[in-house]
Each structure stands twice: as C-alpha cells, then as structure tokens.
Design a protein around this motif. Sequence first.
Motif, PDB file in Angstrom:
ATOM      1  N   ARG A   5       0.842  -1.198   0.000  1.00  8.61           N
ATOM      2  CA  ARG A   5       0.000   0.000   0.000  1.00  8.61           C
ATOM      3  C   ARG A   5       0.871   1.239   0.000  1.00  8.61           C
ATOM      4  O   ARG A   5       1.927   1.263   0.624  1.00  8.61           O
ATOM      5  CB  ARG A   5      -0.911   0.014   1.227  1.00  8.61           C
ATOM      6  N   ILE A   6       0.425   2.238  -0.707  1.00 12.04           N
ATOM      7  CA  ILE A   6       1.140   3.511  -0.744  1.00 12.04           C
ATOM      8  C   ILE A   6       0.557   4.407   0.340  1.00 12.04           C
ATOM      9  O   ILE A   6      -0.654   4.624   0.400  1.00 12.04           O
ATOM     10  CB  ILE A   6       1.007   4.193  -2.128  1.00 12.04           C
ATOM     11  N   GLU A   7       1.424   4.889   1.192  1.00 13.68           N
ATOM     12  CA  GLU A   7       0.960   5.768   2.261  1.00 13.68           C
ATOM     13  C   GLU A   7       0.772   7.175   1.720  1.00 13.68           C
ATOM     14  O   GLU A   7       1.590   7.670   0.958  1.00 13.68           O
ATOM     15  CB  GLU A   7       1.979   5.796   3.399  1.00 13.68           C
ATOM     16  N   LYS A   8      -0.311   7.780   2.131  1.00 16.47           N
ATOM     17  CA  LYS A   8      -0.599   9.149   1.714  1.00 16.47           C
ATOM     18  C   LYS A   8       0.138  10.106   2.646  1.00 16.47           C
ATOM     19  O   LYS A   8       0.005  10.015   3.859  1.00 16.47           O
ATOM     20  CB  LYS A   8      -2.104   9.401   1.768  1.00 16.47           C
ATOM     21  N   LYS A   9       0.946  10.997   2.068  1.00 19.75           N
ATOM     22  CA  LYS A   9       1.678  11.969   2.873  1.00 19.75           C
ATOM     23  C   LYS A   9       0.725  13.058   3.352  1.00 19.75           C
ATOM     24  O   LYS A   9      -0.179  13.462   2.636  1.00 19.75           O
ATOM     25  CB  LYS A   9       2.794  12.612   2.062  1.00 19.75           C
ATOM     26  N   ALA A  10       0.976  13.542   4.542  1.00 20.29           N
ATOM     27  CA  ALA A  10       0.189  14.649   5.069  1.00 20.29           C
ATOM     28  C   ALA A  10       0.611  15.932   4.362  1.00 20.29           C
ATOM     29  O   ALA A  10       1.799  16.255   4.295  1.00 20.29           O
ATOM     30  CB  ALA A  10       0.390  14.775   6.568  1.00 20.29           C
ATOM     31  N   VAL A  11      -0.343  16.627   3.807  1.00 18.43           N
ATOM     32  CA  VAL A  11      -0.062  17.867   3.092  1.00 18.43           C
ATOM     33  C   VAL A  11      -0.253  19.028   4.061  1.00 18.43           C
ATOM     34  O   VAL A  11      -1.325  19.196   4.642  1.00 18.43           O
ATOM     35  CB  VAL A  11      -1.003  18.021   1.871  1.00 18.43           C
ATOM     36  N   ARG A  12       0.801  19.798   4.223  1.00 24.41           N
ATOM     37  CA  ARG A  12       0.730  20.940   5.126  1.00 24.41           C
ATOM     38  C   ARG A  12       0.167  22.149   4.392  1.00 24.41           C
ATOM     39  O   ARG A  12       0.462  22.361   3.214  1.00 24.41           O
ATOM     40  CB  ARG A  12       2.110  21.283   5.661  1.00 24.41           C
ATOM     41  N   PRO A  13      -0.627  22.959   5.075  1.00 21.34           N
ATOM     42  CA  PRO A  13      -1.140  24.176   4.427  1.00 21.34           C
ATOM     43  C   PRO A  13      -0.035  25.205   4.245  1.00 21.34           C
ATOM     44  O   PRO A  13       0.939  25.242   4.998  1.00 21.34           O
ATOM     45  CB  PRO A  13      -2.203  24.685   5.403  1.00 21.34           C
ATOM     46  N   TRP A  14      -0.197  26.029   3.214  1.00 23.47           N
ATOM     47  CA  TRP A  14       0.752  27.105   2.976  1.00 23.47           C
ATOM     48  C   TRP A  14       0.501  28.232   3.967  1.00 23.47           C
ATOM     49  O   TRP A  14      -0.616  28.461   4.423  1.00 23.47           O
ATOM     50  CB  TRP A  14       0.601  27.634   1.562  1.00 23.47           C
ATOM     51  N   ASN A  15       1.534  28.973   4.266  1.00 21.02           N
ATOM     52  CA  ASN A  15       1.466  30.101   5.188  1.00 21.02           C
ATOM     53  C   ASN A  15       0.962  31.325   4.427  1.00 21.02           C
ATOM     54  O   ASN A  15       1.730  32.027   3.773  1.00 21.02           O
ATOM     55  CB  ASN A  15       2.864  30.346   5.772  1.00 21.02           C
ATOM     56  N   THR A  16      -0.343  31.572   4.507  1.00 21.83           N
ATOM     57  CA  THR A  16      -0.949  32.652   3.729  1.00 21.83           C
ATOM     58  C   THR A  16      -0.401  34.034   4.098  1.00 21.83           C
ATOM     59  O   THR A  16      -0.046  34.798   3.199  1.00 21.83           O
ATOM     60  CB  THR A  16      -2.480  32.604   3.853  1.00 21.83           C
ATOM     61  N   PRO A  17      -0.304  34.393   5.379  1.00 25.00           N
ATOM     62  CA  PRO A  17       0.269  35.716   5.682  1.00 25.00           C
ATOM     63  C   PRO A  17       1.720  35.854   5.221  1.00 25.00           C
ATOM     64  O   PRO A  17       2.126  36.907   4.729  1.00 25.00           O
ATOM     65  CB  PRO A  17       0.180  35.820   7.205  1.00 25.00           C
ATOM     66  N   GLY A  18       2.499  34.796   5.348  1.00 22.16           N
ATOM     67  CA  GLY A  18       3.889  34.836   4.893  1.00 22.16           C
ATOM     68  C   GLY A  18       3.986  35.032   3.395  1.00 22.16           C
ATOM     69  O   GLY A  18       4.833  35.789   2.907  1.00 22.16           O
ATOM     70  N   LEU A  19       3.120  34.357   2.643  1.00 26.05           N
ATOM     71  CA  LEU A  19       3.134  34.529   1.197  1.00 26.05           C
ATOM     72  C   LEU A  19       2.618  35.907   0.797  1.00 26.05           C
ATOM     73  O   LEU A  19       3.048  36.457  -0.214  1.00 26.05           O
ATOM     74  CB  LEU A  19       2.323  33.428   0.523  1.00 26.05           C
ATOM     75  N   ALA A  20       1.699  36.468   1.571  1.00 26.13           N
ATOM     76  CA  ALA A  20       1.242  37.832   1.285  1.00 26.13           C
ATOM     77  C   ALA A  20       2.389  38.824   1.478  1.00 26.13           C
ATOM     78  O   ALA A  20       2.564  39.748   0.677  1.00 26.13           O
ATOM     79  CB  ALA A  20       0.054  38.191   2.182  1.00 26.13           C
ATOM     80  N   TYR A  21       3.190  38.629   2.534  1.00 25.90           N
ATOM     81  CA  TYR A  21       4.375  39.482   2.731  1.00 25.90           C
ATOM     82  C   TYR A  21       5.356  39.320   1.573  1.00 25.90           C
ATOM     83  O   TYR A  21       5.925  40.295   1.087  1.00 25.90           O
ATOM     84  CB  TYR A  21       5.091  39.143   4.047  1.00 25.90           C
ATOM     85  N   LEU A  22       5.565  38.077   1.145  1.00 32.68           N
ATOM     86  CA  LEU A  22       6.460  37.831   0.023  1.00 32.68           C
ATOM     87  C   LEU A  22       5.945  38.527  -1.238  1.00 32.68           C
ATOM     88  O   LEU A  22       6.715  39.134  -1.982  1.00 32.68           O
ATOM     89  CB  LEU A  22       6.592  36.330  -0.220  1.00 32.68           C
ATOM     90  N   GLY A  23       4.639  38.463  -1.473  1.00 34.96           N
ATOM     91  CA  GLY A  23       4.051  39.151  -2.624  1.00 34.96           C
ATOM     92  C   GLY A  23       4.225  40.657  -2.540  1.00 34.96           C
ATOM     93  O   GLY A  23       4.484  41.319  -3.551  1.00 34.96           O
ATOM     94  N   ALA A  24       4.104  41.202  -1.336  1.00 31.68           N
ATOM     95  CA  ALA A  24       4.293  42.637  -1.155  1.00 31.68           C
ATOM     96  C   ALA A  24       5.738  43.036  -1.482  1.00 31.68           C
ATOM     97  O   ALA A  24       5.972  44.027  -2.184  1.00 31.68           O
ATOM     98  CB  ALA A  24       3.956  43.041   0.274  1.00 31.68           C
ATOM     99  N   PHE A  25       6.691  42.239  -1.005  1.00 30.39           N
ATOM    100  CA  PHE A  25       8.091  42.548  -1.299  1.00 30.39           C
ATOM    101  C   PHE A  25       8.409  42.380  -2.780  1.00 30.39           C
ATOM    102  O   PHE A  25       9.191  43.147  -3.337  1.00 30.39           O
ATOM    103  CB  PHE A  25       9.026  41.694  -0.445  1.00 30.39           C
ATOM    104  N   LEU A  26       7.805  41.400  -3.425  1.00 32.27           N
ATOM    105  CA  LEU A  26       7.995  41.253  -4.872  1.00 32.27           C
ATOM    106  C   LEU A  26       7.404  42.449  -5.618  1.00 32.27           C
ATOM    107  O   LEU A  26       7.982  42.924  -6.597  1.00 32.27           O
ATOM    108  CB  LEU A  26       7.362  39.954  -5.365  1.00 32.27           C
ATOM    109  N   GLY A  27       6.258  42.932  -5.154  1.00 31.40           N
ATOM    110  CA  GLY A  27       5.664  44.122  -5.758  1.00 31.40           C
ATOM    111  C   GLY A  27       6.551  45.341  -5.598  1.00 31.40           C
ATOM    112  O   GLY A  27       6.718  46.132  -6.530  1.00 31.40           O
ATOM    113  N   ILE A  28       7.141  45.497  -4.421  1.00 30.02           N
ATOM    114  CA  ILE A  28       8.067  46.607  -4.182  1.00 30.02           C
ATOM    115  C   ILE A  28       9.269  46.500  -5.119  1.00 30.02           C
ATOM    116  O   ILE A  28       9.692  47.494  -5.721  1.00 30.02           O
ATOM    117  CB  ILE A  28       8.525  46.631  -2.709  1.00 30.02           C
TER     118      ILE A  28
END
Length: 83
Positions: A5-28
């Motif tokens: 049997r293939i074990e299903k890996k637990a998928v972690r959620p992305w850090n939404t506030p962290g990615l929003a900060y990253l998007g802001a810095f990319l915009g800058i």
Amino acid sequence: MSSGRIEKKAVRPWNTPGLAYLGAFLGIALATAHHIHHVNIGDLSENNAVVHIFGELFAATSAGALLLGIVSEMRNRLVRRGD
C-alpha cells in the motif's frame, strides 16, 4: 516487508500571511525596477514624480500581496477539500 500500500503523505497548508508578505516585497521590487528603468531612460514626469512613484509603489505592493495571498488561500481550501 511492505504491505503493497502507498501511504498518503500529510499535506501541510501554505502560510498565507507569509506569502502575502512575500508578494508585497515582490511588488516593491518590481515597482522599484520599473522606476529605475524610467529614470535611466529619462522618461519620468517632472511635475508629479513623487505622486506617480508612490502611487505605483502602493499599487504594486497591494497587488502582489493580494495575488499571493489569494493563491495561497485557494490552494489551502482545495487541499482541505481533497482530504
């Protein structure tokens, strides 16, 4: 031995506030590169340069933060729904 049997890996959620900060810095960064390009070719308007620069800087920062924040939230919802 494995049970075959293939074990299903637990998928972690992305850090939404962290990615929003990253998007802001990319915009800058993009807005800064855009304005440096305008200065280098001598195409910056002289009468309202400060308003023009800060207006585009604010718009790019907001758009980058919103874009990556929305993408992260959509991905997290799709992953949760798939569980």
